[in-house]
Design an enzyme around this catalytic site. Structure first.
Site, PDB file in Angstrom:
ATOM      1  N   ASP A 167     -14.444  75.305 -92.488  1.00  0.00           N
ATOM      2  CA  ASP A 167     -13.373  74.805 -93.342  1.00  0.00           C
ATOM      3  C   ASP A 167     -13.931  74.624 -94.747  1.00  0.00           C
ATOM      4  O   ASP A 167     -15.076  74.213 -94.918  1.00  0.00           O
ATOM      5  CB  ASP A 167     -12.788  73.501 -92.805  1.00  0.00           C
ATOM      6  CG  ASP A 167     -13.827  72.402 -92.641  1.00  0.00           C
ATOM      7  OD1 ASP A 167     -14.010  71.618 -93.594  1.00  0.00           O
ATOM      8  OD2 ASP A 167     -14.451  72.318 -91.566  1.00  0.00           O
ATOM      9  N   ASP A 178      -4.684  66.763 -92.371  1.00  0.00           N
ATOM     10  CA  ASP A 178      -5.986  66.093 -92.420  1.00  0.00           C
ATOM     11  C   ASP A 178      -5.720  64.617 -92.714  1.00  0.00           C
ATOM     12  O   ASP A 178      -5.421  64.231 -93.833  1.00  0.00           O
ATOM     13  CB  ASP A 178      -6.830  66.733 -93.524  1.00  0.00           C
ATOM     14  CG  ASP A 178      -8.200  66.076 -93.690  1.00  0.00           C
ATOM     15  OD1 ASP A 178      -8.464  65.064 -93.026  1.00  0.00           O
ATOM     16  OD2 ASP A 178      -8.992  66.589 -94.503  1.00  0.00           O
ATOM     17  N   GLU A 213      -7.455  60.957 -92.303  1.00  0.00           N
ATOM     18  CA  GLU A 213      -8.758  60.349 -92.020  1.00  0.00           C
ATOM     19  C   GLU A 213      -9.017  59.187 -92.971  1.00  0.00           C
ATOM     20  O   GLU A 213      -8.113  58.741 -93.692  1.00  0.00           O
ATOM     21  CB  GLU A 213      -9.860  61.400 -92.160  1.00  0.00           C
ATOM     22  CG  GLU A 213      -9.893  62.068 -93.543  1.00  0.00           C
ATOM     23  CD  GLU A 213     -11.070  63.000 -93.726  1.00  0.00           C
ATOM     24  OE1 GLU A 213     -12.215  62.495 -93.777  1.00  0.00           O
ATOM     25  OE2 GLU A 213     -10.841  64.243 -93.803  1.00  0.00           O
TER      26      GLU A 213
END
Length: 283
Positions: free
Chosen positions: A82, A171, A173
């Site tokens: 990534d 994403d 987090e």
């Protein structure tokens, strides 16, 4: 005595802070932005976040776990990477030659940032034969989940059933800019995530992948299990195993296992063969 104007640049990681002062005789006045906490750490600029940034800062790397010490066996799994603007132009042919077969590129963050290196990264991986997709770095404290999902789709986060495009990734987090859970309660966070996922599904026809770390998920969603039936899990843990997964998921679809890989730091494994990866891309 003539005044002397000075400029000092402090750097930490990808963040830059310029401190300007005027020295007259023995007097130096420094003007420091409020974003710099008392500890001396510099708050990153909005847009600089990348997949795993918060995971590395909060969860770290398991003792003794490095890219060289992790299991070399890829039986039944397929290597991936990534990337974000931090990598700029990526050496895709080198990665492909080392066995990397899929890649995710950061497309957007919040509703205020698009990756300036997106075209080279997204198209470059495709051009060497990889299956590729894009991800969105969520900032639940700035705008709604639906708004961010729409922004993501409009700026590189779409999906097509061509067998070469992976579904978009949320994403979600540790917050690199402030409070770990973005100032939300567990129920508010679950609602925000659902808002994003439902909008993405309605816009693309695919369920988005959820990228997260178990520690963050437990703290900020109350270890909510309700998305496991529809949304694939991409777990982040820099260790020799993926460890305990968030509630509801019996297995991971992808695993970000290191931030110190070769050519590109963030390396990942798809929990299946290349043939299964193509099937997953096709939906």
């Amino acid at each position: 005595m003539e005044a002397v104007r000075s400029s000092i640049v402090l750097s930490r990681g990808r963040s830059r802070l310029t401190v300007t002062g005027v020295l007259t005789g023995l007097l130096l006045t420094l003007s420091v932005p409020a974003a710099v906490p008392e500890s001396g750490a510099v708050t990153p600029e909005r847009g600089s976040a990348y997949m795993g940034m918060g995971v590395l800062a909060h969860d770290g790397i398991a003792r003794g776990a490095t890219a060289d010490s992790l299991p070399d066996s890829r039986t039944g799994q397929t290597e991936g990477v990534d990337v974000s603007s931090y990598q700029r132009d990526v050496a895709w042919s080198t990665l492909y030659g080392s066995g990397v077969r899929w890649a995710y590129t950061k497309a957007t963050e919040g509703t205020y940032y698009t990756n300036p290196s997106f075209t080279q990264q997204y198209n470059g991986s495709y051009n060497v034969g990889m299956i590729r997709g894009s991800y969105h770095f969520a900032t639940p404290d700035t705008t709604s989940g639906a708004t961010q999902a729409s922004y993501f789709v409009a700026h590189g986060g779409g999906w097509s059933k061509d067998g070469k495009t992976l579904p978009g990734v949320l994403d979600i987090e540790w917050n690199p800019y402030g409070a770990d859970c973005y100032g939300k309660t567990a129920s508010q966070m679950v609602s925000w995530i659902a808002d994003f996922l439902n909008t993405y599904k309605s816009r693309t026809g695919r369920d988005a992948v959820i990228y997260t770390a178990t520690n963050w998920w437990t703290k900020c969603t109350g270890n909510y299990s309700g998305f496991s039936a529809t949304n694939p899990l991409w777990i982040a843990r820099y260790a020799s195993t993926a460890g305990t997964l968030p509630a509801g998921w019996a297995y991971y679809t992808m695993w970000q296992y290191t931030s110190t890989g070769k050519t590109v730091g963030d390396h990942d494994r798809f929990n299946g063969s290349t043939t299964q990866l193509k099937t997953f891309a096709s939906g």
